[in-house]
Design a protein around this motif. Structure first.
Motif, PDB file in Angstrom:
ATOM      1  N   UNK A  70       0.835  -1.205   0.000  1.00 13.46           N
ATOM      2  CA  UNK A  70       0.000   0.000   0.000  1.00 13.46           C
ATOM      3  C   UNK A  70       0.865   1.248   0.000  1.00 13.46           C
ATOM      4  N   UNK A  71       1.886   1.226   0.829  1.00 13.21           N
ATOM      5  CA  UNK A  71       2.816   2.350   0.909  1.00 13.21           C
ATOM      6  C   UNK A  71       4.199   1.817   0.575  1.00 13.21           C
ATOM      7  N   UNK A  72       4.790   2.353  -0.459  1.00 11.39           N
ATOM      8  CA  UNK A  72       6.119   1.906  -0.877  1.00 11.39           C
ATOM      9  C   UNK A  72       7.174   2.854  -0.326  1.00 11.39           C
ATOM     10  N   UNK A  73       8.304   2.295   0.096  1.00  9.81           N
ATOM     11  CA  UNK A  73       9.356   3.177   0.615  1.00  9.81           C
ATOM     12  C   UNK A  73       9.863   4.107  -0.479  1.00  9.81           C
ATOM     13  N   UNK A  74      10.170   5.306  -0.099  1.00 12.39           N
ATOM     14  CA  UNK A  74      10.718   6.277  -1.055  1.00 12.39           C
ATOM     15  C   UNK A  74      12.232   6.253  -0.925  1.00 12.39           C
ATOM     16  N   UNK A  75      12.886   5.787  -1.974  1.00  9.83           N
ATOM     17  CA  UNK A  75      14.341   5.663  -1.950  1.00  9.83           C
ATOM     18  C   UNK A  75      14.961   6.861  -2.671  1.00  9.83           C
ATOM     19  N   UNK A  76      15.949   7.491  -2.039  1.00  7.70           N
ATOM     20  CA  UNK A  76      16.591   8.631  -2.706  1.00  7.70           C
ATOM     21  C   UNK A  76      17.494   8.140  -3.843  1.00  7.70           C
ATOM     22  N   UNK A  77      17.381   8.783  -4.985  1.00 10.58           N
ATOM     23  CA  UNK A  77      18.206   8.410  -6.131  1.00 10.58           C
ATOM     24  C   UNK A  77      19.649   8.779  -5.847  1.00 10.58           C
ATOM     25  N   UNK A  78      20.526   7.865  -6.116  1.00  9.91           N
ATOM     26  CA  UNK A  78      21.942   8.073  -5.880  1.00  9.91           C
ATOM     27  C   UNK A  78      22.673   8.145  -7.216  1.00  9.91           C
ATOM     28  N   UNK A  79      23.587   9.072  -7.323  1.00  7.49           N
ATOM     29  CA  UNK A  79      24.413   9.180  -8.534  1.00  7.49           C
ATOM     30  C   UNK A  79      25.220   7.896  -8.726  1.00  7.49           C
ATOM     31  N   UNK A  80      25.569   7.238  -7.627  1.00  7.23           N
ATOM     32  CA  UNK A  80      26.300   5.970  -7.709  1.00  7.23           C
ATOM     33  C   UNK A  80      25.495   4.934  -8.481  1.00  7.23           C
ATOM     34  N   UNK A  81      24.180   4.921  -8.256  1.00  3.29           N
ATOM     35  CA  UNK A  81      23.313   3.965  -8.941  1.00  3.29           C
ATOM     36  C   UNK A  81      23.272   4.252 -10.431  1.00  3.29           C
ATOM     37  N   UNK A  82      23.018   5.498 -10.787  1.00  2.00           N
ATOM     38  CA  UNK A  82      22.908   5.816 -12.210  1.00  2.00           C
ATOM     39  C   UNK A  82      24.224   5.561 -12.927  1.00  2.00           C
TER      40      UNK A  82
END
Length: 143
Positions: A70-82
């Motif tokens: 119902x509620x999904x965690x909000x993950x901060x986008x990381x430059x490392x990921x991209x």
């Protein structure tokens, strides 16, 4: 400070990509369900000791779990990921693998992008079907 194992011991072959990106480089920044889905896809897709279908099935489970929240965690986008996703996508011979990982990241970091998760799910399901068909073919030839 704790001693850590050598990189080769910490990231066995199924968890390392030819680009040098390790699965943990991406999954550690993700929510539980989609991070585990990435791990399962990564291991199942790159498996050399088994066909990987069970791993892909487990990834499907985690994606369905995430879609059902119902509620999904909000993950901060990381430059490392991209950066990591771009690095391995550049050398990935099979674009489906990098597309799945990219879509799972997109789903996690764009706060619940269900379309990206569903696209990854359809690619995983198609891969599992393709593997089942490939396994069935030798049996038919033996008969």
């Amino acid at each position: 400070m704790a001693d850590h194992p050598a990189p080769d011991a910490a990231f066995p072959v199924p968890y390392r990509h030819p680009s040098g990106v390790a699965c943990i480089d991406i999954a550690r920044h993700m929510s539980f369900c989609l991070g585990n889905a990435v791990r399962c896809v990564w291991h199942g897709w790159r498996a050399s000791t088994h066909d990987g279908t069970a791993d892909l099935q487990q990834a499907v489970f985690y994606i369905h779990e995430w879609l059902g929240m119902e509620v999904r965690p909000r993950m901060p986008l990381s430059r490392l990921i991209t950066d990591a996703v771009q690095r391995f996508a550049a050398v990935d011979e099979d674009a489906r693998f990098s597309t799945i990982i990219r879509d799972l990241c997109r789903a996690d970091f764009t706060h619940g992008n269900e379309n990206a998760a569903r696209h990854a799910l359809s690619l995983i399901t198609a891969e599992m079907e393709q593997r089942r068909e490939a396994q069935a073919r030798p049996d038919k030839e033996k008969v």
